[in-house]
Scaffold this active site. Structure first.
Site, PDB file in Angstrom:
ATOM      1  N   LYS A  33      42.376   0.679 -67.981  1.00 10.70           N
ATOM      2  CA  LYS A  33      42.786   0.875 -69.366  1.00 10.70           C
ATOM      3  C   LYS A  33      42.792   2.350 -69.771  1.00 10.70           C
ATOM      4  O   LYS A  33      43.646   2.777 -70.545  1.00 10.70           O
ATOM      5  CB  LYS A  33      41.899   0.069 -70.315  1.00 10.70           C
ATOM      6  CG  LYS A  33      40.435   0.414 -70.306  1.00 10.70           C
ATOM      7  CD  LYS A  33      39.658  -0.516 -71.221  1.00 10.70           C
ATOM      8  CE  LYS A  33      38.168  -0.228 -71.180  1.00 10.70           C
ATOM      9  NZ  LYS A  33      37.832   1.127 -71.595  1.00 10.70           N
ATOM     10  N   THR A  34      41.849   3.150 -69.223  1.00 12.46           N
ATOM     11  CA  THR A  34      41.851   4.583 -69.549  1.00 12.46           C
ATOM     12  C   THR A  34      43.111   5.241 -69.013  1.00 12.46           C
ATOM     13  O   THR A  34      43.727   6.090 -69.670  1.00 12.46           O
ATOM     14  CB  THR A  34      40.600   5.269 -68.971  1.00 12.46           C
ATOM     15  OG1 THR A  34      39.429   4.604 -69.460  1.00 12.46           O
ATOM     16  CG2 THR A  34      40.552   6.732 -69.375  1.00 12.46           C
ATOM     17  N   ASP A 219      40.262   2.550 -78.167  1.00  9.28           N
ATOM     18  CA  ASP A 219      39.711   1.998 -76.928  1.00  9.28           C
ATOM     19  C   ASP A 219      38.517   1.104 -77.271  1.00  9.28           C
ATOM     20  O   ASP A 219      37.910   1.244 -78.336  1.00  9.28           O
ATOM     21  CB  ASP A 219      39.276   3.161 -76.027  1.00  9.28           C
ATOM     22  CG  ASP A 219      38.965   2.712 -74.610  1.00  9.28           C
ATOM     23  OD1 ASP A 219      39.279   1.560 -74.265  1.00  9.28           O
ATOM     24  OD2 ASP A 219      38.405   3.514 -73.849  1.00  9.28           O
ATOM     25  N   GLU A 220      38.157   0.206 -76.368  1.00 10.87           N
ATOM     26  CA  GLU A 220      36.998  -0.688 -76.548  1.00 10.87           C
ATOM     27  C   GLU A 220      37.053  -1.375 -77.919  1.00 10.87           C
ATOM     28  O   GLU A 220      36.060  -1.454 -78.646  1.00 10.87           O
ATOM     29  CB  GLU A 220      35.685   0.088 -76.410  1.00 10.87           C
ATOM     30  CG  GLU A 220      35.532   0.865 -75.118  1.00 10.87           C
ATOM     31  CD  GLU A 220      35.283  -0.029 -73.905  1.00 10.87           C
ATOM     32  OE1 GLU A 220      35.292  -1.257 -74.050  1.00 10.87           O
ATOM     33  OE2 GLU A 220      35.077   0.521 -72.805  1.00 10.87           O
ATOM     34  N   GLN A 250      33.689  -8.335 -72.774  1.00  8.51           N
ATOM     35  CA  GLN A 250      32.742  -7.221 -72.690  1.00  8.51           C
ATOM     36  C   GLN A 250      32.186  -6.829 -74.055  1.00  8.51           C
ATOM     37  O   GLN A 250      31.671  -5.723 -74.228  1.00  8.51           O
ATOM     38  CB  GLN A 250      33.412  -6.009 -72.035  1.00  8.51           C
ATOM     39  CG  GLN A 250      33.821  -6.248 -70.594  1.00  8.51           C
ATOM     40  CD  GLN A 250      34.347  -4.988 -69.935  1.00  8.51           C
ATOM     41  OE1 GLN A 250      33.603  -4.086 -69.596  1.00  8.51           O
ATOM     42  NE2 GLN A 250      35.658  -4.931 -69.757  1.00  8.51           N
ATOM     43  N   ARG A 599      30.093  -3.734 -62.952  1.00 10.14           N
ATOM     44  CA  ARG A 599      29.860  -2.299 -62.712  1.00 10.14           C
ATOM     45  C   ARG A 599      29.926  -2.006 -61.212  1.00 10.14           C
ATOM     46  O   ARG A 599      30.065  -0.854 -60.804  1.00 10.14           O
ATOM     47  CB  ARG A 599      28.482  -1.861 -63.218  1.00 10.14           C
ATOM     48  CG  ARG A 599      28.192  -1.962 -64.717  1.00 10.14           C
ATOM     49  CD  ARG A 599      29.279  -1.428 -65.583  1.00 10.14           C
ATOM     50  NE  ARG A 599      30.219  -2.503 -65.942  1.00 10.14           N
ATOM     51  CZ  ARG A 599      31.440  -2.316 -66.400  1.00 10.14           C
ATOM     52  NH1 ARG A 599      31.912  -1.094 -66.510  1.00 10.14           N
ATOM     53  NH2 ARG A 599      32.225  -3.331 -66.719  1.00 10.14           N
TER      54      ARG A 599
END
Length: 735
Positions: A33-34, A219-220, A250, A599
């Site tokens: 996504k980044t 974002d997020e 998340q 992670r």
């Protein structure tokens, strides 16, 4: 254009090319996504001729903002002109320019930390004679809840006016707001609320920022709370070019107001929005993703998606059942030591993730014994250390002379003979004259005589001399002079190791100001203080720092590691006990486990103890329900489990017995690679003996009280008994 699009998959390209209107992207963990965000920014600038000045990108950590900014700068020459920041940094920047249009504040306001806010509340509780801790905690929660939900006190009363303590909540809230305004201070929640108030009460200010930010990225998005979403909605209200990326799987911050229903509200508030889904994972192996997918599908409150990857199958995740927390730390330390020593791993490739801060101690102690460099995150932070907060309080007073909390913190540090009686006299004068405590101190000769003037005289003279020099000095020189002229280091001059560390921390702070000065030539003291006030734990993680990360799961959101250990998988620990009576909270715990699993890039180990010492007592533990949901709990034949987790992780009850000695217990009935390594490696020729005096570079001098084949126990003078591995412990025998 090829450069911008060539690194994206088809799903990412479709989202990127939707350049107008509202866009919602549901992006799974590790789905790039980044990359999508930065490439879309570059595409707008290169191909759509959008000015960087007209783009705002909001994320949740300074670290993520910095990484996004660096990527943009590499892709486009004008990338540095894009406004990329966290919500709080964005609001602070807006308020530094426009807050004076709100009554009672000026642009030199102080940003209060949680500890600063607690001091204000403590004073209010004393005034109201509120003594019960549970009532104090409840009032503090409701004050924050009012702000996070962007409600007026009257609106909040309609919802919670029935509470028996509501009158106390109301009185404390009003007193708290008045105290902050008198001090020209804002807490973290206020940064958002005052910006919203500015936008809704001064239309010209809102229009100015709407016209500037014609394209908005968030974002997020699943982590936004009510006030954050309201701010975004206001900013995007004119042009409606808003691109949000989120993953409800998340969402792990509902305890601080995050609301993943903002994702559905977004589709309601922007009815023409286009929705895209990113499911390809670039981070983890197939085995790790299979585990993550099988877990998160147990949640009902989510949008259906399944992560997949073209990465290799990878190693099978492992589940280890051990006797206690010492064995748990031992197993993990052995694995790390072996892989770094023999397999080319770096310490920074590893993370030990826990649900509770209280579980980190055993790992810290064991890693010290193995000489494994490590850093702990999610616990005590550098800028929260007492000596650092004391120095910051001194510096704040040069920016905001109304900051009474900072004044009270430092007026008798170092000791100046200013006791509570003198402070009470000062406070009485300040209240009568409607002045801050610093303003009262500096003009004390107008209001008092004798001893009080004498006690404050030295402080006043030093403050005024430094104030007159402030503009002529560089930032780091000014900070050094504050430390020197106020004699701050002398407050930690006992010569003890603790005080020596505090003095070193002050030196580190000066170094940090020099680094800030180098990277921000036009940066002011106010800019520096704001940057450290808004720093989060994750921002201090440095990939170049070769150390194992020991962290709470909340503090590693957005990060990745080659090898992840998830420890403490026991009921009442993970999931935490308070989630038992709430399906919503249990689903959040499951999302937290999902975040922990995702992670990991290559390897994953899950551990749980048969017994654990926690909260002052040792108790037998039972498997976390998450292990059962993953078919990784005791009582199943793992060789037949759907995920093919190897049979070596299966142990029957009768295989367990209390260790015969402190060091010989091996719950696996097999030699580890580390044990084989020790047997093959030539023995250390030094024969340690009881009574020997030794020195350790970190722990100082001590005496050996137990010498064993592979271990040595040392009673260090300053920190007590430590157990070290004799072959690798850097001990020097003293004459």
């Amino acid at each position: 254009m090829e450069d911008v699009l060539s690194q994206l998959n088809d799903a990412q390209k479709k989202a990127l090319l939707q350049t107008e209107g509202a866009v919602l992207v549901t992006a799974g963990a590790g789905s790039g996504k980044t990359r999508l965000l930065t490439h879309r920014i570059a595409y707008l600038i290169k191909e759509k001729q959008v000015l960087p000045y007209n783009i705002l990108a909001i994320t949740f950590t300074n670290k993520a903002a910095r990484e996004m900014r660096e990527r943009c700068e590499k892709m486009i020459e004008t990338g540095s002109s894009v406004w990329i920041s966290t919500f709080h940094s964005m609001c602070a920047r807006i308020l530094r320019t426009d807050i004076e249009q709100l009554e009672g504040f000026d642009r030199n306001f102080t940003i209060y930390s949680e500890q600063d806010s607690d001091k204000v509340l403590k004073s209010l509780f004393q005034e109201q004679r509120i003594e019960k801790d549970e009532i104090k905690k409840s009032i503090s929660f409701h004050i924050s809840n009012i702000k996070n939900n962007n409600l007026t006190l009257d609106e909040y009363e309609k919802l919670y006016g029935h509470l028996s303590i509501f009158s106390q909540i109301k009185k404390t809230f009003v007193g708290y707001e008045q105290a902050l305004k008198r001090a020209n201070a804002l807490d973290f929640d206020d940064l958002l609320n005052k910006t919203y108030l500015l936008f809704t009460t001064v239309p010209a200010v809102l229009e100015k920022y709407q016209n500037r930010f014609k394209n908005i990225f968030v974002d997020e998005f699943q982590d936004t709370n009510k006030i954050q979403y309201d701010l975004v909605k206001l900013l995007a209200g004119k042009y409606k070019n808003i691109f949000v990326v989120g993953d409800e799987d998340q969402c792990i911050y509902t305890w601080r107001g995050a609301n993943y229903s903002n994702i559905s509200d977004f589709q309601r508030d922007f009815p023409d929005c286009k929705v895209f889904k990113l499911e390809q994972n670039y981070r983890s192996t197939k085995q790790i993703l299979n585990l993550a997918n099988s877990l998160i599908k147990k949640n009902k409150q989510r949008l259906e998606k399944t992560l997949w990857t073209q990465n290799e199958d990878g190693n099978l995740p492992e589940a280890r059942l051990v006797y206690d927390e010492k064995e748990e730390a031992e197993i993990i330390a052995r694995e790390i030591y072996d892989l770094v020593s023999n397999k080319g791993y770096k310490y920074s490739d590893f993370a030990v993730l826990v649900r509770l801060n209280a579980l980190t101690y055993s790992f810290e102690e064991k890693f010290l014994a193995y000489n494994i460099p490590h850093r702990i995150y999610g616990g005590f932070k550098f800028y929260e250390r007492a000596e650092i907060k004391n120095l910051v309080s001194y510096l704040r007073l040069f920016i905001n002379p109304k900051d009474d909390v900072s004044f009270l913190r430092i007026i008798n540090l170092p000791k100046r003979g200013i006791g509570q009686s003198a402070i009470s006299s000062l406070q009485a004068i300040a209240e009568k004259e409607n002045l801050s405590l610093l303003q009262t101190s500096l003009s004390i000769s107008n209001f008092a005589s004798g001893a009080l003037i004498g006690k404050l005289d030295t402080f006043n003279k030093v403050y005024l001399s430094l104030l007159s020099e402030a503009k002529e000095q560089g930032l780091s020189n000014f900070v050094s002079n504050v430390i020197k002229k106020f004699g701050i280091k002398e407050a930690y001059s006992s010569g003890s190791e603790e005080d020596l560390n505090k003095q070193l921390n002050l030196d580190t702070f000066v170094f940090a100001t020099a680094e800030f000065e180098k990277n921000n030539p036009d940066g002011t003291l106010l800019d520096f203080l704001e940057s450290i006030t808004l720093v989060s734990d994750i921002d201090t993680m440095d990939s170049e720092n070769n150390a194992v990360s020991i962290a709470t799961i909340h503090s590693v959101k957005g990060l990745e590691f080659r090898y992840v250990f998830i420890a403490g998988l026991e009921e009442k620990i993970f999931p935490i006990s308070r989630a038992y009576d709430s399906q919503e909270e249990m689903e959040e715990e499951r999302r937290l486990m999902y975040v922990a699993i995702t992670r990991a890039k290559e390897n994953l180990m899950l551990t749980r103890c048969r017994t654990r010492f926690l909260y002052g007592r040792r108790e037998y533990q039972i498997d976390s329900r998450f292990l059962k949901e993953l078919d990784l709990s005791r009582g199943r034949d793992f060789s037949e489990a759907p995920l093919s987790v190897g049979p070596k992780v299966y142990f029957k009850d009768e295989e367990y017995s209390k260790p015969e000695t402190k060091y010989s217990y091996n719950p696996f009935k097999q030699k580890t690679k580390f044990q084989e390594y020790l047997e093959e490696k030539p023995r250390n020729k030094v024969a340690y003996q009881n009574g020997m005096r030794v020195s350790h570079p970190k722990f100082g001098n001590g005496e050996i009280i137990g010498a064993y084949d592979q271990f040595v126990e040392v009673n260090f003078e300053k920190i007590g008994v430590k157990t070290l591995i004799s072959e690798i412990a850097p001990l020097e025998i003293l004459d």
